[in-house]
Design a protein around this motif. Structure first.
Motif, PDB file in Angstrom:
ATOM      1  N   ASP A   1     -34.002 -15.803  37.511  1.00 54.50           N
ATOM      2  CA  ASP A   1     -35.337 -16.390  37.642  1.00 54.50           C
ATOM      3  C   ASP A   1     -35.723 -17.100  36.343  1.00 54.50           C
ATOM      4  O   ASP A   1     -35.461 -16.595  35.251  1.00 54.50           O
ATOM      5  CB  ASP A   1     -36.350 -15.279  37.944  1.00 54.50           C
ATOM      6  N   GLY A   2     -36.319 -18.263  36.505  1.00 57.35           N
ATOM      7  CA  GLY A   2     -36.765 -19.014  35.325  1.00 57.35           C
ATOM      8  C   GLY A   2     -35.648 -19.814  34.683  1.00 57.35           C
ATOM      9  O   GLY A   2     -35.744 -20.221  33.523  1.00 57.35           O
TER      10      GLY A   2
ATOM     11  N   ASN B   1     -50.683 -20.848  34.976  1.00 58.22           N
ATOM     12  CA  ASN B   1     -50.403 -22.216  34.545  1.00 58.22           C
ATOM     13  C   ASN B   1     -51.653 -23.063  34.779  1.00 58.22           C
ATOM     14  O   ASN B   1     -51.905 -23.534  35.894  1.00 58.22           O
ATOM     15  CB  ASN B   1     -49.215 -22.798  35.322  1.00 58.22           C
TER      16      ASN B   1
ATOM     17  N   TYR C   1     -52.564 -26.646  36.616  1.00 62.47           N
ATOM     18  CA  TYR C   1     -52.944 -26.866  38.019  1.00 62.47           C
ATOM     19  C   TYR C   1     -54.433 -26.627  38.240  1.00 62.47           C
ATOM     20  O   TYR C   1     -54.884 -26.524  39.386  1.00 62.47           O
ATOM     21  CB  TYR C   1     -52.152 -25.926  38.933  1.00 62.47           C
TER      22      TYR C   1
ATOM     23  N   TYR D   1     -48.840 -17.678  28.659  1.00 62.67           N
ATOM     24  CA  TYR D   1     -48.054 -18.133  29.821  1.00 62.67           C
ATOM     25  C   TYR D   1     -46.722 -18.664  29.328  1.00 62.67           C
ATOM     26  O   TYR D   1     -46.668 -19.614  28.565  1.00 62.67           O
ATOM     27  CB  TYR D   1     -48.803 -19.229  30.608  1.00 62.67           C
TER      28      TYR D   1
ATOM     29  N   GLY E   1     -44.024 -19.153  31.624  1.00 61.89           N
ATOM     30  CA  GLY E   1     -43.439 -19.988  32.684  1.00 61.89           C
ATOM     31  C   GLY E   1     -42.119 -19.424  33.177  1.00 61.89           C
ATOM     32  O   GLY E   1     -41.340 -20.106  33.828  1.00 61.89           O
TER      33      GLY E   1
ATOM     34  N   MET F   1     -41.214 -15.905  35.156  1.00 61.59           N
ATOM     35  CA  MET F   1     -41.953 -14.775  35.750  1.00 61.59           C
ATOM     36  C   MET F   1     -41.565 -13.442  35.140  1.00 61.59           C
ATOM     37  O   MET F   1     -42.444 -12.625  34.833  1.00 61.59           O
ATOM     38  CB  MET F   1     -41.736 -14.721  37.257  1.00 61.59           C
TER      39      MET F   1
ATOM     40  N   TYR G   1     -50.095 -16.325  40.052  1.00 60.57           N
ATOM     41  CA  TYR G   1     -49.578 -17.595  40.572  1.00 60.57           C
ATOM     42  C   TYR G   1     -50.255 -17.814  41.924  1.00 60.57           C
ATOM     43  O   TYR G   1     -49.739 -17.395  42.956  1.00 60.57           O
ATOM     44  CB  TYR G   1     -48.059 -17.653  40.695  1.00 60.57           C
TER      45      TYR G   1
ATOM     46  N   LYS H   1     -46.080 -20.405  44.865  1.00 63.12           N
ATOM     47  CA  LYS H   1     -44.717 -20.862  44.581  1.00 63.12           C
ATOM     48  C   LYS H   1     -43.717 -19.723  44.681  1.00 63.12           C
ATOM     49  O   LYS H   1     -42.570 -19.909  45.067  1.00 63.12           O
ATOM     50  CB  LYS H   1     -44.651 -21.480  43.180  1.00 63.12           C
TER      51      LYS H   1
HETATM   52  P1  P6P Z   1     -44.675 -23.303  37.023  1.00 62.67           P
HETATM   53  C1  P6P Z   1     -39.571 -20.329  37.258  1.00 62.67           C
HETATM   54  O1  P6P Z   1     -39.209 -21.612  37.732  1.00 62.67           O
HETATM   55  C2  P6P Z   1     -40.502 -19.708  38.274  1.00 62.67           C
HETATM   56  O2  P6P Z   1     -39.870 -19.552  39.495  1.00 62.67           O
HETATM   57  C3  P6P Z   1     -41.031 -18.383  37.747  1.00 62.67           C
HETATM   58  O3  P6P Z   1     -40.114 -17.726  36.950  1.00 62.67           O
HETATM   59  C4  P6P Z   1     -42.283 -18.774  36.987  1.00 62.67           C
HETATM   60  O4  P6P Z   1     -43.269 -17.765  36.981  1.00 62.67           O
HETATM   61  C5  P6P Z   1     -42.772 -20.003  37.763  1.00 62.67           C
HETATM   62  O5  P6P Z   1     -41.644 -20.559  38.431  1.00 62.67           O
HETATM   63  C6  P6P Z   1     -43.369 -21.043  36.844  1.00 62.67           C
HETATM   64  O6  P6P Z   1     -43.838 -22.089  37.663  1.00 62.67           O
HETATM   65  O7  P6P Z   1     -45.204 -24.069  38.220  1.00 62.67           O
HETATM   66  O8  P6P Z   1     -45.794 -22.694  36.193  1.00 62.67           O
HETATM   67  O9  P6P Z   1     -43.695 -24.080  36.169  1.00 62.67           O
END
Ligand code: P6P
Length: 325
Positions: free
Chosen positions: A120-121, A211, A214, A238, A240, A242, A258, A268
């Motif tokens: 993730d991320g 974030n 938005y 933040y 970015g 998770m 989120y 998302k």
């Molecule tokens: P945004 C990373 O792409 C992810 O899936 C998560 O780890 C994170 O919390 C989120 O998207 C971040 O999304 O829209 O803030 O860039």
């Protein structure tokens, strides 16, 4: 006391501690397999830019139309490879795979369904920001013909869940439904060592994690909450990623959000391999995890890659968010 400060003694390994915490040997084997995959992924993450098979796009897109990073694909393969060594794994489902993969039916001994976001991320890898593996373990509750459907269970049915954070240290956070335990990978001995047992998150902390780019898209209740936070001395954090944002919230307190946006009207983050496992950990640490008004763990999934709004963290802070809904 050593020259580097207090040396922790009698640290127990994940393998030894699981024997004290979980009598089901099959479940222990699954969790040890996930931890083994995490060690391999940690090694690859640490070699980003040194090895040329880590950074960059894999040249394909996942089921969500997102460009897969090379390490997304590699991490997914590593998790699957380790799980294949566990005779009790029936199903493997992941963010990187359109469909759930059936390894064994119940009549062949397949007892567990493992759902994962293997990295993730991952878009943060090329700038050396923390990334993580998220995992959720469910019972295979299906007849042989419907084995793949065992992934579609509400989070309340999880047997175990957690994440591995590839940060300044490699941290495994795990719950089996009886509290949350935290381990840190000792790179010298190659073992996850228990550093905290039955972790409890702070009941309140004026930190919010969202974030705000938005902000113009957010529903009125989110904007009302942010007005409250701005007017009451809250701090904002933040990353970015998770796993990193949730881990900080778990240890320091606060709230991670989120919510739905115009770009992602259902949120998302995915329910099965991001929302549910993180909600299980947060609740077991004394926090609250919701999809807005409803408890996140009670969301009944209809599709493997279903998205959900996520609001999770310290009880007082989540209740403050909910007071604006
Ligand atoms: P945004 C990373 O792409 C992810 O899936 C998560 O780890 C994170 O919390 C989120 O998207 C971040 O999304 O829209 O803030 O860039």
């Amino acid at each position: 006391m050593s020259e580097t400060g207090v040396v922790r003694e009698n640290l127990t390994t994940l393998r030894k501690h699981l024997r004290a915490r979980e009598e089901d040997g099959g479940l222990r084997r699954v969790l040890e397999a996930v931890a083994l995959a995490g060690k391999s992924i940690a090694h690859k993450v640490r070699r980003a830019r040194i090895d040329d098979d880590v950074i960059g796009q894999a040249g394909a897109q996942n089921t969500h139309g997102e460009d897969q990073q090379k390490l997304d694909v590699m991490s997914d393969e590593l998790v699957l490879q380790c799980l294949r060594e566990c005779p009790e794994v029936a199903v493997y489902a992941s963010e990187e795979r359109d469909e759930a993969l059936v390894l064994k039916t119940a009549s062949e001994g397949g007892r567990f369904c493992v759902v994962s976001d293997p990295l993730d991320g991952s878009s943060n890898i090329d700038v050396a920001v923390s990334v993580g593996t998220i995992f959720s373990v469910l019972d295979n509750d299906q007849p042989d013909a419907d084995t793949e459907k065992s992934a579609l269970q509400p989070g309340t049915r999880q047997r175990a869940a957690g994440y591995i954070l590839y940060g300044s240290s490699v941290v495994l956070v795990l719950t089996l439904g009886d509290g949350v335990d935290m381990y840190v990978l000792d790179p010298v001995v190659g073992e996850f060592l228990l550093v905290q047992e039955r972790l409890q998150m702070p009941a309140e902390r004026k930190i919010y994690s969202i974030n705000e780019a938005y902000a113009d898209d957010f529903e009125p209740w989110v904007r009302a909450y942010l007005d409250h936070a701005h007017a009451n001395g809250y701090g904002s954090r933040y990353i970015g990623s998770m796993v990193a944002d949730v881990h900080r919230t778990l240890l320091k307190g606060g709230v991670f959000l989120y919510p739905p946006t115009a770009k992602a009207p259902a949120g998302k983050l995915r329910l099965l391999y991001e929302g549910s496992p993180m909600a299980f950990v947060v609740e077991q640490a004394g926090g609250v995890a919701t999809a807005g008004k409803e408890r996140l763990l009670e969301q009944v999934p209809e599709k493997l890659h279903q998205r959900t709004p996520v609001i999770l963290g310290s009880r007082a802070e989540v209740e403050q968010v909910q007071s604006h809904i």
